[in-house]
Scaffold this motif. Structure first.
Motif, PDB file in Angstrom:
ATOM      1  N   SER A 125      -7.678   3.777  -5.079  1.00 33.05           N
ATOM      2  CA  SER A 125      -6.231   4.266  -5.177  1.00 33.05           C
ATOM      3  C   SER A 125      -5.846   5.771  -4.367  1.00 33.05           C
ATOM      4  O   SER A 125      -4.699   5.887  -4.244  1.00 33.05           O
ATOM      5  CB  SER A 125      -5.635   4.017  -6.485  1.00 33.05           C
ATOM      6  OG  SER A 125      -6.289   4.809  -7.295  1.00 33.05           O
ATOM      7  N   GLN A 129      -2.738   2.633  -0.649  1.00 28.58           N
ATOM      8  CA  GLN A 129      -1.884   2.310  -1.645  1.00 28.58           C
ATOM      9  C   GLN A 129      -1.797   0.835  -1.838  1.00 28.58           C
ATOM     10  O   GLN A 129      -1.800   0.687  -2.879  1.00 28.58           O
ATOM     11  CB  GLN A 129      -0.452   2.660  -0.729  1.00 28.58           C
ATOM     12  CG  GLN A 129       0.708   2.691  -1.523  1.00 28.58           C
ATOM     13  CD  GLN A 129       1.853   3.120  -0.959  1.00 28.58           C
ATOM     14  OE1 GLN A 129       2.181   2.472   0.192  1.00 28.58           O
ATOM     15  NE2 GLN A 129       2.399   4.182  -1.283  1.00 28.58           N
ATOM     16  N   ARG A 130      -1.864  -0.121  -0.990  1.00 19.08           N
ATOM     17  CA  ARG A 130      -1.694  -1.637  -1.223  1.00 19.08           C
ATOM     18  C   ARG A 130      -2.220  -2.127   0.210  1.00 19.08           C
ATOM     19  O   ARG A 130      -2.208  -1.572   1.184  1.00 19.08           O
ATOM     20  CB  ARG A 130      -0.358  -1.858  -1.911  1.00 19.08           C
ATOM     21  CG  ARG A 130       0.757  -2.049  -0.744  1.00 19.08           C
ATOM     22  CD  ARG A 130       2.236  -2.165  -1.161  1.00 19.08           C
ATOM     23  NE  ARG A 130       3.116  -2.456  -0.317  1.00 19.08           N
ATOM     24  CZ  ARG A 130       3.781  -1.266   0.104  1.00 19.08           C
ATOM     25  NH1 ARG A 130       3.421  -0.014  -0.371  1.00 19.08           N
ATOM     26  NH2 ARG A 130       4.762  -1.375   1.040  1.00 19.08           N
ATOM     27  N   TYR A 146      -1.562  -0.167   3.835  1.00 18.56           N
ATOM     28  CA  TYR A 146      -1.043   0.962   3.677  1.00 18.56           C
ATOM     29  C   TYR A 146      -1.774   1.861   3.054  1.00 18.56           C
ATOM     30  O   TYR A 146      -2.372   1.717   1.876  1.00 18.56           O
ATOM     31  CB  TYR A 146       0.357   0.518   2.627  1.00 18.56           C
ATOM     32  CG  TYR A 146       1.392  -0.221   3.276  1.00 18.56           C
ATOM     33  CD1 TYR A 146       2.381   0.097   3.845  1.00 18.56           C
ATOM     34  CD2 TYR A 146       1.354  -1.632   2.867  1.00 18.56           C
ATOM     35  CE1 TYR A 146       3.242  -0.656   4.574  1.00 18.56           C
ATOM     36  CE2 TYR A 146       2.147  -2.485   3.393  1.00 18.56           C
ATOM     37  CZ  TYR A 146       3.307  -1.982   4.156  1.00 18.56           C
ATOM     38  OH  TYR A 146       4.209  -2.944   4.740  1.00 18.56           O
ATOM     39  N   VAL A 148      -2.369   6.146   1.497  1.00 14.29           N
ATOM     40  CA  VAL A 148      -1.770   6.803   0.754  1.00 14.29           C
ATOM     41  C   VAL A 148      -1.301   8.056   1.685  1.00 14.29           C
ATOM     42  O   VAL A 148      -0.057   8.524   1.277  1.00 14.29           O
ATOM     43  CB  VAL A 148      -2.714   7.603  -0.333  1.00 14.29           C
ATOM     44  CG1 VAL A 148      -2.116   8.764  -1.082  1.00 14.29           C
ATOM     45  CG2 VAL A 148      -3.266   6.570  -1.303  1.00 14.29           C
TER      46      VAL A 148
END
Length: 159
Positions: A125, A129-130, A146, A148
Motif C-alpha cells: 500500500s 493504491q489499487r 494506480y 500512490v
C-alpha cells in the motif's frame, strides 16, 4: 489416422499456447506525460513470456523462477530477487488464467460496478493504491494500476 493425429496435436498445442497482444499506457505524473508500448503475452504449457515491440528485453515466467533476456544476455532469477516481478506473474495468472494462487497474500478482492478491484495489503500500500480490471468472457477490457505517487498504467487487450 495420421490426419487425426495431426489435428489433435494442433488442437492440444492451441490449448496450451495462446498469444494475447496488448497496448500499454504509462502515465508519469511528475512529467505530466504518457509513454505508450505495444506488447504480447505468450501462454505456453509450462511458462508465460512477456515481451514488448521495439524493446529488446523480455521475461519468461515459470512457477519457481523467471528469466530476463535481451539480445545479448539471459539471466535466471528467483522471485525473491525481484518481488515486483513475482507480483506481476501472479497478476497475470490471476487475471488471464483465473488462478487465485498467491494473489490474496498481496490483495483483498472486491467486485465494484462490474469490475474487479484489488486493494493492496499493508506491504504494497505504500506503492500501489489499487488495481482495477474488467474481463468480458476471456477478453481483458482493461487493467489499470494506480500508484500512490499518482502515476498509473493502463493495459488494454487488442485481440
Amino acid at each position: 489416422m495420421l490426419k487425426i493425429f495431426i489435428f489433435l496435436s494442433i488442437f492440444i498445442l492451441n490449448i496450451f499456447a495462446q498469444t494475447i497482444t496488448f497496448k500499454e499506457e504509462k502515465f508519469l505524473n511528475a512529467l505530466q506525460t504518457s509513454v505508450y508500448k505495444d506488447g504480447k503475452i505468450d501462454f505456453k504449457k509450462d511458462y508465460i513470456e512477456v515481451s514488448y515491440k521495439n524493446l529488446s528485453t523480455s521475461y519468461i515466467f515459470f512457477d519457481d523462477h523467471f528469466i530476463s533476456k535481451d539480445n545479448q544476455t539471459e539471466q535466471r532469477l528467483n522471485y525473491e530477487d525481484r518481488v515486483e516481478l513475482n507480483l506481476f506473474y501472479k497478476l497475470i495468472n490471476f487475471i488471464y488464467k483465473d488462478k487465485k494462487d498467491g494473489i490474496e497474500e498481496f490483495f483483498k478482492l472486491q467486485e465494484i460496478e462490474n469490475k474487479i478491484v484489488l486493494i493492496p495489503n499493508e506491504y504494497l500500500s505504500n506503492v500501489i493504491q489499487r488495481i482495477e480490471y474488467k474481463k468480458i468472457d476471456n477478453r481483458l477490457e482493461f487493467l489499470k494500476i494506480y500508484f500512490v505517487n499518482e502515476d498509473w498504467i493502463n493495459i488494454v487487450q487488442i485481440n
